[in-house]
Write a protein that holds these residues in place. Structure first.
Motif, PDB file in Angstrom:
ATOM      1  N   ASP A  31      13.178 -30.561 -36.687  1.00 47.30           N
ATOM      2  CA  ASP A  31      13.001 -29.347 -35.897  1.00 47.30           C
ATOM      3  C   ASP A  31      12.527 -29.709 -34.496  1.00 47.30           C
ATOM      4  OD1 ASP A  31      12.780 -26.755 -35.128  1.00 47.30           O
ATOM      5  OD2 ASP A  31      11.547 -26.121 -36.818  1.00 47.30           O
ATOM      6  N   GLU A  32      13.460 -29.783 -33.571  1.00 44.67           N
ATOM      7  CA  GLU A  32      13.166 -30.172 -32.188  1.00 44.67           C
ATOM      8  C   GLU A  32      12.233 -31.369 -32.124  1.00 44.67           C
ATOM      9  OE1 GLU A  32      12.269 -26.913 -29.554  1.00 44.67           O
ATOM     10  OE2 GLU A  32      13.039 -25.511 -31.042  1.00 44.67           O
ATOM     11  N   GLN A  71       8.212 -28.706 -36.658  1.00 46.65           N
ATOM     12  CA  GLN A  71       8.175 -28.457 -35.210  1.00 46.65           C
ATOM     13  C   GLN A  71       6.843 -28.928 -34.609  1.00 46.65           C
ATOM     14  OE1 GLN A  71       9.507 -24.521 -34.357  1.00 46.65           O
ATOM     15  NE2 GLN A  71       9.966 -25.015 -32.247  1.00 46.65           N
ATOM     16  N   THR A 127      13.678 -22.394 -37.449  1.00 53.01           N
ATOM     17  CA  THR A 127      12.628 -22.944 -38.288  1.00 53.01           C
ATOM     18  C   THR A 127      12.600 -22.246 -39.648  1.00 53.01           C
ATOM     19  OG1 THR A 127      11.346 -23.422 -36.310  1.00 53.01           O
ATOM     20  CG2 THR A 127      10.163 -23.419 -38.387  1.00 53.01           C
TER      21      THR A 127
HETATM   22 MG   LIG Z   1      11.282 -23.212 -34.446  1.00 50.96          MG
END
Ligand SMILES: [Mg+2]
Ligand SMILES: Nc1ncnc2c1ncn2[C@@H]1O[C@H](COP(=O)(O)OP(=O)(O)OP(=O)(O)O)[C@@H](O)[C@H]1O
Lengths: 246, 253
Positions: free
Chosen positions: A153-154, A82, A49
């Protein structure tokens, strides 16, 4: 056409209270060719991140250099954070359109809402959405701006498997339609193999690139589980250092 | 309807509490039967007379005008300064002492000094009220600005929101509760100060009028004006502030 070169010599978070200084990234060199789809894989807390924030220009407190090459103008960035980061006091639709220029085309928003199955919920306030729905809104927002660089991010955690598959297909479809540079963070190696041109494996902090691996499975058989699984097995065999990461 | 059912209605409860208040007042006045506490009926009579003669609306209007103008100036300035200080650590560190000083100057001192320095004029009166209110607004809005969601601000930077868009869609909704807080405490504070300002240096307004009643020991007059004022403040709360609250709270679960 947006190639990115990352050369971060050092990124540290200063000491605060009891917590000492944390060296998050050290000597990370990456070159991210234009219009490629790259997946970043690394253990939790390794600094993924942090890296995306630096590339997005949100964090300028590092030593090193990032160049985001763009022919004439500043590149447009789409960032799926995220956490969803929606404005709670604006509806789903407003959250998406606020990120767009004033002369946006409502039809593209309609179409994206439809494919993400959010047409029903478009006038709802985010606090009344489930986490998975909020994530989908954040994804639409990033797609809708037609980014030159897409940072994710994911993005697919807390989506059920069928929805995740659908969003993956949409992502790849949009990316093939209008090529742009994608940086995709995930913990899921199968997902990474199914999506990426290139996998970048990252070490625990201070983060460095451990290895870069091309995924040479043709795009048209990427939905074939056995091909993905075979690639994964071979990868883990050839690169024992990766097995420790996962 | 049974009694408990009746009591469960807030409206009836409200009415009952007001009736009880007036009842207590009436019996106390009856028991004392003294000029220092007139009965509710006497106060109502004075209220009616003063309204008919135009005295009460005039003085009340003057006070409200001063209240509104000083309130608007204090809020606008306070919001601007508060956002500035909340967003900039260095400025904040520099001006923090000033704020503490201004917060602790007694209201009476600013009022007297304003009149001494600028004369017994309207602008001095307004200025005195603004100086009293401003530090409170600044402190409240500064708190609000410090508490702004960093994640959302990063999002706006990433998606290149213009300054105006960020202010309107991201910052303002987060500051809104703080502004409402400053408004409520501000109205309460200002109208208490404004009466003193009028008493000391103006020849109209509630403060001036109350002063006259005081010299004549006219308690009925004092109570009649007080009730009118409280009613106006309640109306502002009901007709302006409550609807604003509701509108801003729509998105909450
Ligand atoms: Mg992260
Ligand atoms: N603002 C901050 N202040 C101090 N340390 C931080 C800050 N943000 C992150 N860190 C530290 O930097 C390291 C990397 O954090 P980062 O969020 O980049 O990890 P990540 O790879 O994204 O992890 P995950 O996969 O769990 O999301 C962590 O050890 C974290 O504690």
């Amino acid at each position: 056409m947006t190639a990115i070169t990352v050369d971060i010599i050092n990124k540290s978070y200063p000491a605060a209270g009891q917590a000492g200084l944390h060296r998050a990234i050290a000597n990370l060199k990456l070159s991210l060719p234009s219009n490629e789809f790259m997946c970043l894989v690394g253990p939790s807390g390794c600094g993924k991140t942090t890296l995306l924030n630096i590339i997005a220009g949100l964090d300028r407190d590092y030593s090193g250099e990032i160049t985001v090459e763009q022919q004439h103008k500043e590149p447009k960035i789409g960032y799926v954070f995220q956490n969803p980061r929606l404005l709670p006091w604006r509806t789903v639709r407003e959250n998406i359109t606020l990120a767009l220029p004033d002369d946006y085309d409502p039809k593209t928003v309609d179409a994206l809402l439809e494919t993400m199955q959010l047409t029903q919920a478009q006038h709802v306030y985010p606090e009344r959405l489930s986490l998975g729905m909020s994530r989908r809104v954040a994804i639409i927002r990033a797609f809708a701006v037609d980014p030159d660089v897409l940072l994710m991010d994911e993005p697919f955690v807390s989506l059920d498997a069928p929805t995740a598959r659908q969003v993956r297909e949409l992502l790849i479809g949009l990316w093939q339609q209008r090529p742009h540079t994608v940086l995709f963070v995930t913990h899921d190696l199968r997902e990474a193999i199914a999506l990426a041109d290139r996998l970048i494996f990252l070490s625990p902090p201070p983060m460095q690139a451990l290895s870069e691996i091309r995924v040479d499975i043709p795009r048209n058989i990427r939905d074939d589980e056995t091909a993905i699984e075979a690639f994964r097995q071979k990868l883990l065999q050839d690169h024992p250092e990766i097995r420790e990461l996962l | 309807m049974t009694l408990t059912k009746l009591l469960s209605h807030y409206r009836t409860l409200n009415l009952l509490s007001i009736l009880l208040f007036i009842g207590l007042w009436q019996s106390l006045a009856f028991y004392l039967s003294d000029n220092s506490l007139p009965t509710p009926a006497m106060v109502a009579e004075v209220f009616w007379q003063e309204t008919l003669s135009g005295q009460l609306p005039y003085h009340l209007g003057m006070t409200l005008l001063r209240l509104i103008s000083s309130f608007v100036v204090a809020m606008l300035l306070g919001c601007a300064i508060g956002i500035l200080l909340g967003g900039n650590k260095k400025l904040d560190a520099f001006f923090d002492n000033w704020l503490v000083i201004f917060l602790n100057i007694p209201a009476l001192v600013t009022i007297i000094l304003c009149y001494v320095w600028f004369g017994l004029v309207e602008s001095a009166a307004i200025l005195a009220v603004v100086i009293n209110k401003l530090p409170n607004v600044v402190v409240t809005i500064r708190e609000g600005t410090r508490a702004l969601d960093k994640d959302l601000l990063e999002m706006t930077r990433c998606y290149r929101f213009s300054k105006l868009k960020t202010l309107r869609h991201v910052i303002w909704p987060q500051l809104h509760p703080f502004v409402m807080g400053a408004t409520r405490s501000g109205l309460a504070l200002i109208w208490k100060i404004i009466l003193v300002v009028e008493l000391l240096g103006r020849s109209n307004g509630m403060g001036y009028q109350l002063h006259l009643f005081f010299q004549l020991f006219d308690v009925a007059g004092i109570l009649a004006y007080t009730i009118a004022f409280v009613a106006v403040i309640q109306l502002i709360e009901l007709l302006i502030l409550k609807p604003l609250d509701r509108k801003a709270g729509r998105w909450r679960r």
